[in-house]
Design an enzyme around this catalytic site. Structure first.
Site, short mmCIF file in Angstrom:
data_model
loop_
_atom_site.label_atom_id
_atom_site.label_comp_id
_atom_site.label_asym_id
_atom_site.label_seq_id
_atom_site.Cartn_x
_atom_site.Cartn_y
_atom_site.Cartn_z
N ASP A 46 65.53 54.59 31.27
CA ASP A 46 64.34 54.73 32.11
C ASP A 46 63.48 53.49 31.99
OD1 ASP A 46 64.67 57.17 33.36
OD2 ASP A 46 63.55 58.32 31.88
N GLU A 100 67.10 52.45 39.30
CA GLU A 100 65.68 52.79 39.39
C GLU A 100 64.89 51.69 40.09
OE1 GLU A 100 63.51 54.08 35.97
OE2 GLU A 100 65.23 55.13 35.12
N ASP A 155 72.30 59.77 32.89
CA ASP A 155 71.11 58.93 33.02
C ASP A 155 70.51 58.68 31.64
OD1 ASP A 155 68.90 57.53 33.77
OD2 ASP A 155 68.07 59.06 35.09
N SER A 168 86.16 54.61 36.34
CA SER A 168 87.42 54.97 35.70
C SER A 168 87.96 56.24 36.34
CB SER A 168 87.25 55.22 34.18
OG SER A 168 86.74 54.09 33.54
#
Length: 825
Positions: free
Chosen positions: A340, A195, A337, A265
């Protein structure tokens, strides 16, 4: 003169003798902490007799009539072999490294105190179910039993590092294990960094299309256009802040990974319909930063629910990845996600308050004292908002995108105070089939993972971990920092676990993940806009679909595959106007070297083989190419892109949406084409290769540059000791191969392999005891132990050891057996 010579000889002899005595003394003290694996011992806190049988590779097989005693045995075995690793990880989670290592680790401590993950771990103990709590308590008792033995028997303080660093060890507690799991969330999370970088890049570029070039959406339907970051704060004056932004220094003990190294991975599974033997198959190789010893520790636990074997992380009573008789499970970073950044506006009349949807509100404040070795302690005043803890400007350079009169705060699922992830892991380990494991996974919070499963009949994959519920009208959609005082931006709890992506019993009979984009769903159910891979997945698809039926051997072949689809795609584009176009050039001239390099690359298959020159030529060329393309537009910010961005290079050389404009150097009067930049970059690379390696192009070798750096995170930088504690190996693979060896990207040795598969496992449920696994170093964390690096050469050569639950096989050529008996009070 003869007398002087005799005295000099005597002095030299005395010095030699004293040196030998000193070395012998150091060796004696260090060797005292080498564990004895073949013994009987009465211990306190144990509820039933326990046997720890160590096979030929020093993998402990732990047996007892009671599960609690088995977990006790695991705690004891972990402490025998990895005490230093466990204590350092606990200190990291507590923010107490500076008590031992001084001011060098102070920035790490300061940041971890802000997150307060150890207090959150302590509060999460009560959230665990009774079975998990019993396992945590038994495990802690096993750790403490070994600590008591070390103290009572003067066993060299338990680890040689303890002689060099005054690091008192307090008893182990259940919250310590939960804190280490939360520490893994720190290491595996990278969305906040993404971000901030997207916002910084947006401020540096005046064209949204060019932002999409450099930070493109993964292939598939893209997200709607975001607002320009500067438009959210029209009077901020970001220019000066970008110039003075400073990031946290990167210390070897820091869990905060550079961008691109937060986690990766591979995992894939085949149903009986796609298996040559008619049983399910599963392969998994989690990727983390390489260290010595490896973070992984192999173990087998014989529980009432059956035997389980696989990889643990010392400090936790879990087989995190592995198999039982009836179920195999693997993990890959999901890139969900879960973070924030919120920009909080300060009250101009009272900087102890911040703006909320309901007006200004006081920060939640607390004081925290950090003790520093050989220096006075410092006191931090830490603040939190409704959205999360307030960040320092140095965190990922967030100060560069924080307007004056504002601070940045972090919302993150790992900051959950009632985290039941440990209980989820415990019950997945004990599950008998896919359905049991999926039910258990609903308790999992962080770090988010893709859980790949195979029982004897079916396969599945599910994203596990809390998925934030963002309002549909959120202005940044979680892609750039957003205004924290707007209701439309704030989290509204989490989606239920049933909303997480899942692929159960797929009709095609194959399921897998290489950190790639899983699916396309509209925001806010999108899962993520940032993914870890768009390249390896292409090679994986080809290998999986190239066979009607798979076997253990074909899964191993895929794990060890070193073909770069990226190189095969990018090179024809970049060199389109250079192949075979040069005229004859004299020997030793730049033009001649360029011709030789191009001739080699023209016949190259994209194999990142350690013995070949082509991978090194290609990697150096792409590094200089990307730097030339972006540096004049981004300036110092170009340093935040140390690895090749394949989608960006492809957009530029295909001139998608006018991206070819990047090739023109703004600072020069000429108009450069992409062919010009490609040629100049190749010349730059060849000059650099000659300066560094000083050999002919044909004699270059990728493995000389792509050296795996299994370095001791503390002693690895000490001039003499590093030769004994660091493990360095020439390796194949690269950033975009299935056998991934992520390069450092910066510094004088940018192609060192620093992030790779520390564990590999392949499980065949037609014959479970033929399953195989390996770790990157060895079981012991003691540099004097033969098990410190005995698995390293097998790992490098792509070899494995047997993953068997047969006690007879474990006993063959065993290292020893420890028998623990409850001590009568």
């Amino acid at each position: 003169m003869l007398l002087v010579f005799r005295w000099l000889l005597r002095i030299a002899s005395v010095l030699v003798v004293l040196s030998v005595i000193a070395v012998m003394g150091v060796y004696y003290l260090a060797s005292r902490s080498l564990p004895d694996y073949d013994k009987a011992l009465d211990v306190s806190g144990l509820t039933a007799p326990t046997r720890i049988l160590r096979d030929h590779s020093n993998v402990p097989h732990i047996f007892s009539e009671e599960d609690a005693a088995v977990f006790f045995g695991l705690g004891y075995a972990h402490t025998q072999d990895r005490l230093w690793q466990m204590t350092v990880m606990r200190r990291t989670a507590q923010g107490r490294l500076s008590e031992v290592f001084g001011s060098a680790t102070l920035p790490v401590d300061k940041l971890l105190r802000r997150f307060d993950i150890y207090s959150l771990a302590r509060s999460s103990v009560a959230a665990q179910d009774a079975e998990t709590l019993a396992a945590l308590e038994a495990y802690a008792a096993g750790v403490n039993a070994r600590l008591a033995e070390i103290n009572e028997s003067a066993l060299g303080r338990g680890a040689p590092e303890m002689f060099l660093f005054n690091a008192p060890i307090s008893p182990w507690r259940p919250e310590d294990s939960i804190a280490i799991l939360k520490l893994m969330a720190v290491q595996l999370s990278g969305h906040a960094a993404d971000e901030i970088l997207r916002a910084r890049t947006s401020l540096s570029l005046d064209n949204d299309t060019r932002l999409k070039d450099l930070l493109p959406d993964m292939p598939g339907t893209g997200v709607a256009a975001l607002p320009a970051y500067a438009s959210l704060f029209p009077s901020a004056g970001f220019g000066t802040q970008i110039a003075r932004a400073k990031s946290l220094p990167q210390h070897p003990l820091s869990p905060f990974q550079p961008r691109g190294l937060a986690g990766a991975s591979n995992a894939w599974a085949a149903a009986p319909s796609r298996s040559a033997t008619g049983g399910t198959l599963l392969a998994n190789d989690p990727h983390l930063g390489l260290t010595a010893p490896a973070i992984w520790y192999l173990a087998r636990l014989e529980l009432s629910s059956g035997g389980v074997i696989g990889a643990t992380i010392p400090g936790m009573p879990l087989i995190l990845v592995g198999r039982s008789e009836s179920l195999g499970w693997g993990l890959t970073s999901s890139y969900l996600d879960d973070q924030d950044i919120f920009i909080e506006e300060l009250n101009p009349n009272n900087r102890e308050e911040y703006r909320t949807p309901d007006g200004y509100k006081p920060f939640v404040s607390r004081r925290s004292i950090i003790k520093i070795k050989d220096e006075p302690s410092i006191t931090l005043t830490l603040h939190s908002t409704d959205n999360g803890p307030v960040l320092p400007p140095s965190f990922r350079n967030v100060g560069a995108v924080t307007p004056a009169g504002h601070v940045a705060a972090l919302a993150w699922t790992a900051l959950e105070p009632n985290d039941t992830s440990m209980s989820a892991g415990f019950h997945i380990m004990r599950a008998q089939n896919i359905d049991d494991a999926l039910t258990a996974s609903a308790l999992y919070i962080a770090p988010s993972q893709n859980l790949t499963l195979a029982d004897k009949d079916n396969i599945a994959m599910k994203t596990i971990g809390a998925m934030p519920r963002r309002p549909a009208e959120a202005e940044s959609k979680g892609r750039i920092p957003s205004r924290g005082w707007l209701t439309q931006n704030r989290w509204q709890g989490y989606f239920p676990a049933t909303a997480n992506p899942e692929f159960i019993r797929p009709t095609g009979g194959i399921v897998g993940n290489t950190n790639n984009k899983l699916l396309e769903r509209p925001f806010p159910l999108h899962v993520s806009y940032e993914w870890g891979d768009s390249q390896r997945i292409q090679r994986w698809q080809r290998l999986m679909q190239g066979r009607k039926a798979h076997s253990r051997e074909s899964f191993v072949e895929a794990q060890l595959d070193i073909t770069s689809t990226t190189a095969r795609t990018i090179l024809p584009l970049v060199a389109a106007d250079l192949w075979f176009t040069g005229e004859a050039a004299p020997e030793g001239t730049p033009e001649r070297r360029r011709q030789i390099a191009l001739n080699l690359l023209a016949g190259w298959t994209g194999s990142m083989n350690e013995h070949l020159p082509e991978p090194l030529i290609y990697a150096a060329w792409m590094r200089f190419l990307q730097e030339r393309i972006i540096k004049d537009e981004l300036g110092p910010l170009a340093e935040e892109f140390p690895h090749l961005e394949p989608l960006f290079i492809e957009r530029v050389f295909r001139n998608i949406d006018g991206a070819g404009v990047w090739c023109n150097i703004i600072q020069s009067s000429a108009t450069e084409t992409c062919a010009d930049i490609a040629r100049m970059s190749l010349d730059d690379a060849l000059v650099w290769l000659n300066e560094v390696y000083g050999t002919s192009i044909e004699a270059l070798r990728w493995g000389d540059a792509h050296e795996a750096t299994h370095d001791h995170p503390v002693l690895g930088e000490v001039s003499v000791l590093r030769h004994f504690v660091n493990i360095r190996q020439s390796t194949s693979g690269g950033d975009n191969t299935l056998m991934r060896g992520r390069t450092r990207g910066t510094g004088p040795e940018p192609f060192q392999n620093v992030h790779a598969a520390g564990y590999r496992g392949v499980y065949d449920f037609t014959d479970p005891d033929s399953s195989i696994f390996i770790t990157s170093t060895g079981q012991s964390g003691h540099p004097l132990s033969r098990h410190y690096d005995d698995l390293a050469q097998l790992w490098r050569r792509g070899e494995y050891i047997t993953m068997s639950l047969d006690e007879g096989l474990a006993r063959a050529a065993s290292v020893g057996e420890t028998v623990l008996t409850p001590k009568s009070d």
